[in-house]
Write an enzyme that holds these catalytic residues in place. Structure first.
Site, mmCIF file in Angstrom:
data_model
loop_
_atom_site.group_PDB
_atom_site.id
_atom_site.type_symbol
_atom_site.label_atom_id
_atom_site.label_comp_id
_atom_site.label_asym_id
_atom_site.label_seq_id
_atom_site.Cartn_x
_atom_site.Cartn_y
_atom_site.Cartn_z
ATOM 1 C CE1 TYR A 60 -4.018 2.136 0.750
ATOM 2 C CE2 TYR A 60 -2.330 3.494 1.791
ATOM 3 C CZ TYR A 60 -3.607 3.358 1.276
ATOM 4 O OH TYR A 60 -4.457 4.428 1.265
ATOM 5 C CE LYS A 115 -5.336 10.170 -25.363
ATOM 6 N NZ LYS A 115 -5.820 10.927 -26.492
ATOM 7 C CG ASP A 166 -2.351 17.407 -21.254
ATOM 8 O OD1 ASP A 166 -1.681 16.377 -21.453
ATOM 9 O OD2 ASP A 166 -3.582 17.412 -21.174
ATOM 10 C CG PHE A 181 -8.640 16.932 -23.524
ATOM 11 C CD1 PHE A 181 -8.823 16.472 -24.814
ATOM 12 C CD2 PHE A 181 -8.992 16.098 -22.473
ATOM 13 C CE1 PHE A 181 -9.343 15.206 -25.062
ATOM 14 C CE2 PHE A 181 -9.511 14.836 -22.706
ATOM 15 C CZ PHE A 181 -9.678 14.391 -24.007
ATOM 16 C CB THR A 182 -13.550 17.062 -23.122
ATOM 17 O OG1 THR A 182 -12.735 15.896 -23.012
ATOM 18 C CG2 THR A 182 -13.953 17.242 -24.577
ATOM 19 C CG PHE A 212 -18.386 13.798 -25.178
ATOM 20 C CD1 PHE A 212 -18.081 14.952 -24.476
ATOM 21 C CD2 PHE A 212 -17.540 12.713 -25.063
ATOM 22 C CE1 PHE A 212 -16.957 15.012 -23.666
ATOM 23 C CE2 PHE A 212 -16.403 12.763 -24.270
ATOM 24 C CZ PHE A 212 -16.118 13.920 -23.553
ATOM 25 N NE ARG A 226 -13.866 14.518 -28.676
ATOM 26 C CZ ARG A 226 -13.720 14.212 -27.373
ATOM 27 N NH1 ARG A 226 -12.531 14.013 -26.862
ATOM 28 N NH2 ARG A 226 -14.762 14.111 -26.586
HETATM 29 N N1 F0G Z 1 -5.192 15.492 -21.647
HETATM 30 C C1 F0G Z 1 -5.216 15.101 -22.925
HETATM 31 C C2 F0G Z 1 -4.457 15.867 -23.940
HETATM 32 C C3 F0G Z 1 -5.945 13.963 -23.292
HETATM 33 O O1 F0G Z 1 -5.938 13.569 -24.563
HETATM 34 C C4 F0G Z 1 -6.647 13.249 -22.301
HETATM 35 C C5 F0G Z 1 -7.451 12.088 -22.658
HETATM 36 C C6 F0G Z 1 -6.597 13.704 -20.986
HETATM 37 C C7 F0G Z 1 -5.852 14.824 -20.685
HETATM 38 C C8 F0G Z 1 -7.315 12.986 -19.883
HETATM 39 O O2 F0G Z 1 -6.636 11.841 -19.568
HETATM 40 O O3 F0G Z 1 -8.284 10.020 -20.100
HETATM 41 O O4 F0G Z 1 -6.299 9.595 -18.651
HETATM 42 O O5 F0G Z 1 -8.177 10.959 -17.824
HETATM 43 N N2 F0G Z 1 -7.815 11.817 -23.820
HETATM 44 C C9 F0G Z 1 -8.594 10.679 -24.243
HETATM 45 C C10 F0G Z 1 -8.960 10.789 -25.702
HETATM 46 C C11 F0G Z 1 -9.736 10.344 -23.367
HETATM 47 O O6 F0G Z 1 -9.697 9.913 -26.171
HETATM 48 O O7 F0G Z 1 -8.490 11.683 -26.396
HETATM 49 P P1 F0G Z 1 -7.389 10.519 -19.009
#
Ligand code: F0G
Length: 481
Positions: free
Chosen positions: A79, A265, A222, A131-132, A454, A388
């Protein structure tokens, strides 16, 4: 990586052999129609078993290497104080150059912690593009996201190589207007996702660092796709031609005060990290980690995932990994572009992005052309892409639709998962769809969630176009396999 054929053509070449495979199936078009209807014309709600080629995302869907899988077997499931964490910390130091690392369960959890610690109501947060999940977290903390991209960034067809750059003049104006005390941080995203996987240049990053220093503003990167950004820099900048991806990654990571990463990623694993060389910043975030994520040495990941990430970070700077998707995307985008289909150029990282506004000029923005296009692609191919565009934006506080700058159908390429024949098949079906684009109409919401709609929103096709498209497809193709 790529290789030149004797006829001069350059094709992507896989620098690996495939030793474990997972079967996929191509269900008939009539079943695909039923599946997308059941999913409310939202590709997020499809079941994986109904998908032939899954280009929804490159997040958590990459192939792992033998070394990653091997490392997972020796994970230290403590842990607290587990050895796996120290391997991750060493990899972060070696590859990215940071002394302090906080693991998180994924990238958005890193964003949550950064928002919680550094953003207060009324703050302005400039960035090359949102980013979303970033936008949702930063706004939930009371901040306002302001995008200060360059004039080229949103042009679908362009030969500008650094669409991910920040417009430094716009940043200076913003600081002048609001005062630096209102701007806790500037965020720059590598291989900028929502504008089509486009990189920033190192010159831009250096200038940005200078402005942040002048005004005592934090620079947060990021770095989810930092290896891809670096591969693109190596390809595009003369002085980087002879420098390794590892060197460019490390150089890129020198400038931000804080770098956060979704491990799902470039590092072909799971989880996320926040890394910094500033002890004061580290100490500010650290107390919140056990509350929201988990103890300091696992941060919400399983220790197996921590191990996989440690190896994945080291492997992502191998050009065979960093360039694996980029070369497939270049092949993909170049072919689609040659067919006269509107696609984001220059080819970047992450995905092939088709411009739904030009693809479906007869579908109004209020009827979600990008959403319609990805649903249509699924019916015509079994390929799952991601909307998107405006569906990926939420309504404003008054309930008005917020139109996305770009209406894109994103076909993301997971690392080392698909082959050129998968891509050729997809290109062919996109071509068929383009020739039958008049059959595709818009969508309207049936159920619309209030945040990140979405993910779970359900829609229906106007004029029942899905059925008509399916019939046209069946009459052209008959049995597909
Ligand atoms: N920042 C970027 C540039 C991303 O592309 C993503 C995720 C995140 C942050 C969030 O990271 O998913 O580990 O919580 N992108 C995915 C996509 C979901 O499909 O583009 P996460």
């Amino acid at each position: 990586m790529k290789v030149r054929l004797s006829n001069g053509e350059e094709i992507p070449i896989e620098m690996h052999k495939i030793r474990i495979v997972q079967s996929v199936r191509l269900i008939p078009a009539s079943d695909r129609l039923k599946a997308i209807e059941k999913a409310g014309y939202n590709t997020f709600l499809l079941r994986s078993r109904d998908i032939f080629i899954d280009l929804l995302t490159d997040s958590g869907t990459n192939a792992m290497s033998d070394n990653q899988l091997g490392a997972m077997m020796v994970a230290d499931d403590a842990y607290a104080g587990g050895e796996s964490f120290y391997k991750l910390a060493e990899a972060v130091k070696d590859i990215l150059g940071f002394d302090y690392v906080l693991p998180t369960h994924q990238g958005r959890a890193a964003e949550h912690l950064i928002a919680k610690v550094f953003i207060k109501p009324g703050d302005i947060i400039p960035m090359n593009y949102h980013f979303t999940t970033t936008k949702a977290h930063f706004e939930l903390a009371g901040g306002e996201v302001v995008e200060i991209y360059t004039d080229e960034a949103l042009k679908v067809k362009s030969d500008y190589l650094f669409k991910g750059n920040i417009d430094i003049d716009k940043l200076r104006e913003l600081i002048k207007k609001h005062g630096s005390e209102k701007i806790p941080l500037v965020r720059i995203e590598a291989t900028t996702n929502l504008i089509g996987g486009q990189p920033f240049s190192l010159d831009n990053l250096k200038e940005l660092r200078k402005v942040c220093d002048e005004h005592n503003i934090l620079l947060v990167m990021d770095g989810t796709l930092i290896a891809e950004n670096s591969y693109l820099l190596q390809q595009r900048i003369e002085e980087f031609k002879n420098r390794s991806i590892a060197e460019i990654v490390k150089e890129t990571a020198r400038y931000p005060d804080i770098l956060y990463i979704s491990g799902r990623k470039d590092s072909s694993s799971k989880g996320g990290i926040i890394a910094t060389n500033r002890k004061d910043l580290y100490e500010k975030i650290k107390p919140w980690l056990p509350l929201y994520e988990g103890f300091l040495t696992y941060g919400g990941m399983s220790n197996r995932e921590v191990e996989a990430m440690a190896v994945g970070l080291r492997e992502m700077v191998d050009p065979a990994v960093a360039g694996s998707t980029i070369e497939q995307i270049r092949y993909f985008v170049t072919k689609v572009d040659k067919m006269g289909i509107p696609v984001v150029t220059p080819p970047g990282g992450l995905a092939c992005h088709i411009d739904a506004i030009q693809f479906l000029p007869h579908v109004s923005r209020t009827e979600y052309p990008a959403g319609a296009l990805v649903a249509a692609l699924y019916i015509a191919s079994g390929v799952r892409a991601m909307e998107r565009g405006t569906i990926s934006m939420d309504r404003d506080k008054e309930g008005n639709e917020v139109f996305a700058d770009l209406e894109l159908a994103r076909l993301a390429i997971p690392r080392r998962v698909y082959t050129i024949s998968h891509i050729d098949y997809t290109i062919d079906r996109i071509g068929w769809l383009y020739n039958h684009r008049d059959l595709i109409k818009g969508l309207k919401f049936v159920e619309e969630p209030p945040v990140l709609r979405f993910f779970f929103g359900t829609l229906e096709p106007l004029e029942n176009w899905g059925k008509k498209l399916c019939e046209a497809f069946q009459s052209d193709f008959g049995p597909e396999l």
